[in-house]
Scaffold this motif. Structure first.
Motif, PDB file in Angstrom:
ATOM      1  N   GLU A   1       0.855  -1.182   0.000  1.00 14.65           N
ATOM      2  CA  GLU A   1       0.000   0.000   0.000  1.00 14.65           C
ATOM      3  C   GLU A   1       0.892   1.233   0.000  1.00 14.65           C
ATOM      4  N   ARG A   2       0.574   2.176  -0.856  1.00 19.92           N
ATOM      5  CA  ARG A   2       1.337   3.429  -0.984  1.00 19.92           C
ATOM      6  C   ARG A   2       0.484   4.558  -0.434  1.00 19.92           C
ATOM      7  N   LYS A   3       1.069   5.328   0.466  1.00 20.08           N
ATOM      8  CA  LYS A   3       0.356   6.466   1.036  1.00 20.08           C
ATOM      9  C   LYS A   3       1.174   7.719   0.805  1.00 20.08           C
ATOM     10  N   GLN A   4       0.571   8.687   0.112  1.00 15.89           N
ATOM     11  CA  GLN A   4       1.255   9.941  -0.197  1.00 15.89           C
ATOM     12  C   GLN A   4       0.643  11.048   0.648  1.00 15.89           C
ATOM     13  N   TYR A   5       1.510  11.827   1.277  1.00 11.64           N
ATOM     14  CA  TYR A   5       1.078  12.941   2.120  1.00 11.64           C
ATOM     15  C   TYR A   5       1.236  14.243   1.362  1.00 11.64           C
ATOM     16  N   ASP A   6       0.283  15.139   1.549  1.00  8.20           N
ATOM     17  CA  ASP A   6       0.338  16.447   0.884  1.00  8.20           C
ATOM     18  C   ASP A   6       1.222  17.386   1.693  1.00  8.20           C
ATOM     19  N   GLU A   7       2.506  17.191   1.550  1.00 10.34           N
ATOM     20  CA  GLU A   7       3.511  18.003   2.220  1.00 10.34           C
ATOM     21  C   GLU A   7       4.541  18.416   1.190  1.00 10.34           C
ATOM     22  N   MET A   8       5.334  19.388   1.547  1.00 12.78           N
ATOM     23  CA  MET A   8       6.454  19.777   0.703  1.00 12.78           C
ATOM     24  C   MET A   8       7.722  19.616   1.499  1.00 12.78           C
ATOM     25  N   PRO A   9       8.688  18.824   1.096  1.00  8.59           N
ATOM     26  CA  PRO A   9       8.594  17.942  -0.069  1.00  8.59           C
ATOM     27  C   PRO A   9       7.601  16.809   0.178  1.00  8.59           C
ATOM     28  N   VAL A  10       7.133  16.227  -0.913  1.00  6.16           N
ATOM     29  CA  VAL A  10       6.146  15.153  -0.853  1.00  6.16           C
ATOM     30  C   VAL A  10       6.721  13.974  -0.077  1.00  6.16           C
ATOM     31  N   ARG A  11       5.915  13.426   0.817  1.00  6.57           N
ATOM     32  CA  ARG A  11       6.329  12.250   1.593  1.00  6.57           C
ATOM     33  C   ARG A  11       5.464  11.076   1.163  1.00  6.57           C
ATOM     34  N   VAL A  12       6.118   9.975   0.822  1.00 11.65           N
ATOM     35  CA  VAL A  12       5.416   8.751   0.412  1.00 11.65           C
ATOM     36  C   VAL A  12       5.894   7.624   1.315  1.00 11.65           C
ATOM     37  N   GLU A  13       4.935   6.859   1.842  1.00 13.46           N
ATOM     38  CA  GLU A  13       5.261   5.723   2.692  1.00 13.46           C
ATOM     39  C   GLU A  13       4.626   4.460   2.125  1.00 13.46           C
ATOM     40  N   TYR A  14       5.279   3.344   2.389  1.00 15.39           N
ATOM     41  CA  TYR A  14       4.804   2.043   1.922  1.00 15.39           C
ATOM     42  C   TYR A  14       4.637   1.112   3.115  1.00 15.39           C
ATOM     43  N   ASN A  15       3.585   0.316   3.068  1.00 14.45           N
ATOM     44  CA  ASN A  15       3.381  -0.725   4.071  1.00 14.45           C
ATOM     45  C   ASN A  15       2.771  -1.946   3.397  1.00 14.45           C
ATOM     46  N   LEU A  16       2.830  -3.077   4.095  1.00  7.72           N
ATOM     47  CA  LEU A  16       2.269  -4.314   3.557  1.00  7.72           C
ATOM     48  C   LEU A  16       0.759  -4.328   3.733  1.00  7.72           C
ATOM     49  N   THR A  17       0.079  -4.928   2.778  1.00  8.44           N
ATOM     50  CA  THR A  17      -1.360  -5.150   2.905  1.00  8.44           C
ATOM     51  C   THR A  17      -1.580  -6.448   3.683  1.00  8.44           C
ATOM     52  N   LYS A  18      -2.827  -6.718   4.033  1.00  2.45           N
ATOM     53  CA  LYS A  18      -3.168  -7.979   4.712  1.00  2.45           C
ATOM     54  C   LYS A  18      -2.780  -9.167   3.833  1.00  2.45           C
ATOM     55  N   LYS A  19      -2.972  -9.014   2.549  1.00  9.41           N
ATOM     56  CA  LYS A  19      -2.612 -10.073   1.594  1.00  9.41           C
ATOM     57  C   LYS A  19      -1.121 -10.398   1.693  1.00  9.41           C
ATOM     58  N   ALA A  20      -0.285  -9.374   1.730  1.00  8.57           N
ATOM     59  CA  ALA A  20       1.166  -9.583   1.837  1.00  8.57           C
ATOM     60  C   ALA A  20       1.533 -10.149   3.200  1.00  8.57           C
ATOM     61  N   GLU A  21       0.863  -9.680   4.243  1.00 12.01           N
ATOM     62  CA  GLU A  21       1.146 -10.190   5.584  1.00 12.01           C
ATOM     63  C   GLU A  21       0.875 -11.692   5.668  1.00 12.01           C
ATOM     64  N   SER A  22      -0.103 -12.171   4.910  1.00 11.63           N
ATOM     65  CA  SER A  22      -0.392 -13.608   4.914  1.00 11.63           C
ATOM     66  C   SER A  22       0.677 -14.403   4.158  1.00 11.63           C
ATOM     67  N   LEU A  23       1.469 -13.726   3.351  1.00 10.15           N
ATOM     68  CA  LEU A  23       2.558 -14.356   2.594  1.00 10.15           C
ATOM     69  C   LEU A  23       3.844 -14.472   3.420  1.00 10.15           C
ATOM     70  N   ILE A  24       4.007 -13.632   4.420  1.00 12.70           N
ATOM     71  CA  ILE A  24       5.244 -13.584   5.209  1.00 12.70           C
ATOM     72  C   ILE A  24       5.584 -14.929   5.857  1.00 12.70           C
ATOM     73  N   PRO A  25       4.643 -15.637   6.492  1.00 15.34           N
ATOM     74  CA  PRO A  25       5.010 -16.946   7.065  1.00 15.34           C
ATOM     75  C   PRO A  25       5.515 -17.941   6.016  1.00 15.34           C
ATOM     76  N   ILE A  26       5.007 -17.864   4.816  1.00 14.96           N
ATOM     77  CA  ILE A  26       5.454 -18.744   3.734  1.00 14.96           C
ATOM     78  C   ILE A  26       6.888 -18.380   3.333  1.00 14.96           C
ATOM     79  N   LEU A  27       7.167 -17.085   3.247  1.00 17.66           N
ATOM     80  CA  LEU A  27       8.523 -16.637   2.928  1.00 17.66           C
ATOM     81  C   LEU A  27       9.497 -17.030   4.036  1.00 17.66           C
TER      82      LEU A  27
END
Length: 118
Positions: free
Chosen positions: A81-107
């Motif tokens: 999931e990508r989250k962009q904040y309306d700031e200057m400079p632009v700040r973008v953060e990434y986190n795992l979705t529930k779908k990806a979190e379910s993949l972590i034990p397999i990895l």
């Protein structure tokens, strides 16, 4: 009776339709395969929320183009999931979705297998 012996303990095959559209394993490899995507998931999993620059510094050898393209694909496939904040400079953060979190034990299991067998 001559011929094939049928086993009562028949295992489930990895893919019924080897490399076809219905092959679940091929679908997984298509979305997390390649050199960088699993590494990106590892960094985000470890830090929970991560910015682009942090990812770039954490994954040695990745180019800006490969990181940007991989993040877009992981987002498109519903793993990041990508989250962009309306700031200057632009700040973008990434986190795992529930779908990806379910993949972590397999990895983690793949990691353990690699440590024990390679």
């Amino acid at each position: 009776m001559a011929g094939k012996k049928i086993s009562e303990n028949k295992r489930e095959p990895l893919c019924e339709d080897i490399a076809g559209k219905g092959c679940g394993l091929k679908k997984v490899i298509d979305i997390v395969g390649g050199k960088w995507k699993i590494m990106i998931l590892c960094v985000i999993d470890k830090q929970e929320v991560v910015r682009y620059g942090e990812l770039n510094r954490a994954i040695h050898g990745i180019t800006n183009t490969m990181l940007a393209n991989s993040l877009k694909e992981l987002e498109r496939d519903g793993l990041v999931e990508r989250k962009q904040y309306d700031e200057m400079p632009v700040r973008v953060e990434y986190n795992l979705t529930k779908k990806a979190e379910s993949l972590i034990p397999i990895l983690l299991e793949l990691k353990k297998w690699g440590e024990g067998n390679l």
